[in-house]
Structure formats: C-alpha cells, structure tokens
Design a protein around this motif. Structure first.
Motif, PDB file in Angstrom:
ATOM      1  N   VAL A 107       0.863  -1.036   0.062  1.00  0.00           N
ATOM      2  CA  VAL A 107       0.182  -0.043  -0.049  1.00  0.00           C
ATOM      3  C   VAL A 107       0.875   1.051  -0.019  1.00  0.00           C
ATOM      4  N   ALA A 108       0.559   2.146  -0.757  1.00  0.00           N
ATOM      5  CA  ALA A 108       1.226   3.633  -0.892  1.00  0.00           C
ATOM      6  C   ALA A 108       0.714   4.435   0.015  1.00  0.00           C
ATOM      7  N   ILE A 109       1.338   5.312   0.812  1.00  0.00           N
ATOM      8  CA  ILE A 109       0.981   6.095   1.571  1.00  0.00           C
ATOM      9  C   ILE A 109       1.478   7.641   0.882  1.00  0.00           C
ATOM     10  N   ASN A 110       0.480   8.601   0.736  1.00  0.00           N
ATOM     11  CA  ASN A 110       0.970  10.218   0.744  1.00  0.00           C
ATOM     12  C   ASN A 110       1.108  10.732   1.822  1.00  0.00           C
ATOM     13  N   HIS A 111       2.325  11.140   2.013  1.00  0.00           N
ATOM     14  CA  HIS A 111       3.053  11.721   3.317  1.00  0.00           C
ATOM     15  C   HIS A 111       2.147  12.791   3.978  1.00  0.00           C
ATOM     16  N   LEU A 112       1.585  13.595   3.080  1.00  0.00           N
ATOM     17  CA  LEU A 112       1.116  14.781   3.428  1.00  0.00           C
ATOM     18  C   LEU A 112      -0.408  14.407   3.925  1.00  0.00           C
ATOM     19  N   GLN A 113      -1.180  13.588   3.114  1.00  0.00           N
ATOM     20  CA  GLN A 113      -2.473  13.023   3.748  1.00  0.00           C
ATOM     21  C   GLN A 113      -2.244  12.318   5.178  1.00  0.00           C
ATOM     22  N   ALA A 114      -1.324  11.745   5.295  1.00  0.00           N
ATOM     23  CA  ALA A 114      -1.120  11.233   6.552  1.00  0.00           C
ATOM     24  C   ALA A 114      -0.708  12.052   7.663  1.00  0.00           C
ATOM     25  N   HIS A 115      -0.191  13.297   7.410  1.00  0.00           N
ATOM     26  CA  HIS A 115      -0.303  14.099   8.461  1.00  0.00           C
ATOM     27  C   HIS A 115      -1.523  14.685   8.951  1.00  0.00           C
TER      28      HIS A 115
END
Length: 339
Positions: A107-115
């Motif tokens: 699964v790929a994570i968007n770092h900014l969405q994660a914040h």
C-alpha cells in the motif's frame, strides 16, 4: 486487520504496526537530528545513508514491540510521496522486499495526507470533511479534504515553507538546528511586539497561498543590516529573544489567518492541522483561540504525531478499504503527486 507502516520521507526512520481499529500496537522512530545539526538542515546524502543503516533494525523493533510476526500481518504500507528521493527509495525498497517475500499486499502512502490523518487517529472520531493545513519544514499547504484520501489543494507556499523559514532564521540568529524548537524556546523570553515584520499575502483574503521568503529577508535586514554580512552580527540575548518572538508571531499570523480565510471561503467548520510546525506552542495557542472565537472545530495531533512518524501511516487502512493496492513495480514520487 494489522498493517506494518514504514516512513522514510526525510530524516526520520520510522515503523509502526497498527490495526484497522486504529490501535497502535507499536511505534518506533529513529531520529537523525544529531547528524544534521552541524549543517543547519537536512543533508539528503547523509539522510539516505542513515536510513540504510537503520531501516531493518527499526522494522524489527516495531514487529517485536507489537508481538506480531510478518506472517501475522495483512499488508505492508510505505510513504512514497513527497520527500527526498534517496530517503524514499530506502523505505520503498524495504517495503517491496517484505511484500514480495511474504505475499502481503503493498500500500502506498501520501505523506501529506498522512499528516492530516494523524488528527483522525488522535481524535478517536471522524474529522472529515475538513480544511487541512500541513505546516512543516518542506510544506505549507492548504487542502479541502472531502475524505481521508480525497484532497483538493486550495493553497500553498510560493517560496519557502514555514518550517524552512524557522530553520534559516534560527541559523541567522546563531540558534541550533532544528530551528523551530530553538526559536520557540528563545521567543519565550522575548517581546513579540518589538519588531513589526511583514505578513506576506495575509491581506489578500482572496488568495490562500503563503510566502515566507520575504519575511525571512526582513529579519535578516533587521538584525544584520542592508549590504552587510552575517559575520558582523552582534545581538544580545534579549535581542535574539525579541527577534525570535516577533518572527514567530508573524509566521503564526500568516498560518492562522489563511486557515480562517479558507474556512470562510469554503464554508467548512472543521480544521485539521498537521506537520512539524504544528508542534509549536504559540501556534497551537493561537489556533485554539481562533477556533473558540470563530466557532469552528479544531483538531491538532499530540506533539509525537506532528513530527514525522509511522503511526500516521494508518491512513493505509483507508486505502486498503478502498481497494487501492500497488504492484511491486511501484516507484517513488519525490515531488507532490496529485491527491
């Protein structure tokens, strides 16, 4: 469902194991702060080499703390955008290797969405839809967030990010890296009204962008003078405190003001704030005052979830539920991809 999440977008090597109920079974972060202090900022090559040394021990520690084995997991998740190329590659290579060996989905994570998702984790309840602000060393962005993985950009910095400006001003004042905590500490003894630094773009209510380069230059001219070199700088401890407090207040005014404008323009009533700058005490204080005065709901994660960490990678649960699984030829996207 249990997911191993990996974070190596910049200079923190982190891993966590999280359930689909957002229960954190383990969380490990290996900081590189001491490696970059002498340079006054993150050196990409040094960051990459440190990730190589630390990634496997960090993952192993996260699994041990969680009491889980690789075979007990349901997916491997990793941040792939945005970030430093070398740093991202280390995390992705580790994640792809584990996924290939175990047969688990990637699964790929968007770092900014994660914040922003860190606000969901911390609140223990739904926070979407909302206006999302990411304020960090590399980003100062505003989003209209319809859902945890449905972001529309509505504003961004046109030059320096807020955290970058903190680092550069701290360096100018002879304060240590990282600049955010150093300036906040110095500002506690300072007079934030002594210097009236500019608030770039704040008066333009129709535009939701940020600009901190001119503010940084204004600080330089104030403390060094026009046409002079920083070597000639000679400030008392109180002057450093006053400049720090005045600069910090200008940055906070811009961040809080644009959030208020975004809420007004969109009609949204919830604001979620993430990123390292969200750990700043004065910023948090001003946001709380703003939310009380303007009657909107504010979500800010605890300090441990503001700086880079793997717990916020729990957003991978949302992508799994949406059926968003990646092939093993997945590549990094150092620049911000479309959300």
């Amino acid at each position: 469902m249990k997911v191993l999440t990996i974070e190596t977008t910049c200079d923190e090597t982190a891993a966590a194991v999280i359930t689909d109920d957002l229960e954190v079974l383990s969380a490990v972060v290996a900081s590189q702060e001491e490696l970059h202090q002498r340079y006054g900022g993150v050196v990409p090559e040094i960051a990459s080499r440190a990730h190589v040394q630390r990634i496997l021990p960090v993952i192993d520690q996260a699994l041990r703390q969680s009491g889980q084995k690789l075979a007990d997991l349901d997916a491997i998740a990793v941040a792939t955008t945005p970030g430093l190329s070398g740093s991202l590659l280390i995390g992705l290579t580790a994640a792809k290797t584990l996924a290939a060996l175990s047969g688990l989905p990637l699964v790929a994570i968007n770092h900014l969405q994660a914040h922003i998702y860190a606000c969901r984790i911390a609140s223990g309840r739904e926070v979407f839809p909302c206006i999302g602000l990411i304020a960090s060393g590399g980003h100062s962005n505003l989003y209209r967030c319809e859902g945890p993985i449905d972001f529309t950009p509505i504003g961004a910095t046109i030059d320096d990010a807020a955290g970058e400006a903190f680092d550069k001003v701290a360096c100018l004042l002879g304060l240590p890296y990282p600049g955010g905590p150093a300036i906040e500490h110095a500002a506690q003894r300072g007079d934030r009204t002594r210097y009236r630094f500019p608030r770039p773009l704040l008066a333009d209510a129709g535009r939701l962008d940020f600009s901190f380069s001119g503010l940084k230059t204004a600080v330089r001219y104030q403390v060094v003078g026009v046409g002079k070199l920083p070597e000639s700088l000679s400030l008392s401890e109180q002057e450093v405190a006053d400049v720090s407090a005045s600069f910090q207040e200008a940055v906070v005014d811009c961040l809080v003001g644009k959030c208020e404008q975004a809420l007004l323009q969109t009609g949204y009533t919830t604001l979620c704030v993430g990123g390292g700058v969200a750990a700043n005490g004065r910023f948090r204080q001003r946001l709380e005052a703003s939310s009380a005065e303007r009657r909107y709901t504010l979500h800010i994660p605890p300090l441990s979830l503001c700086t880079d960490n793997a717990v916020m990678g729990a957003i991978a649960i949302e992508r799994l539920r949406a059926g968003l699984i990646e092939p093993l030829d997945l590549d990094i996207s150092p620049g911000l991809v479309r959300m």
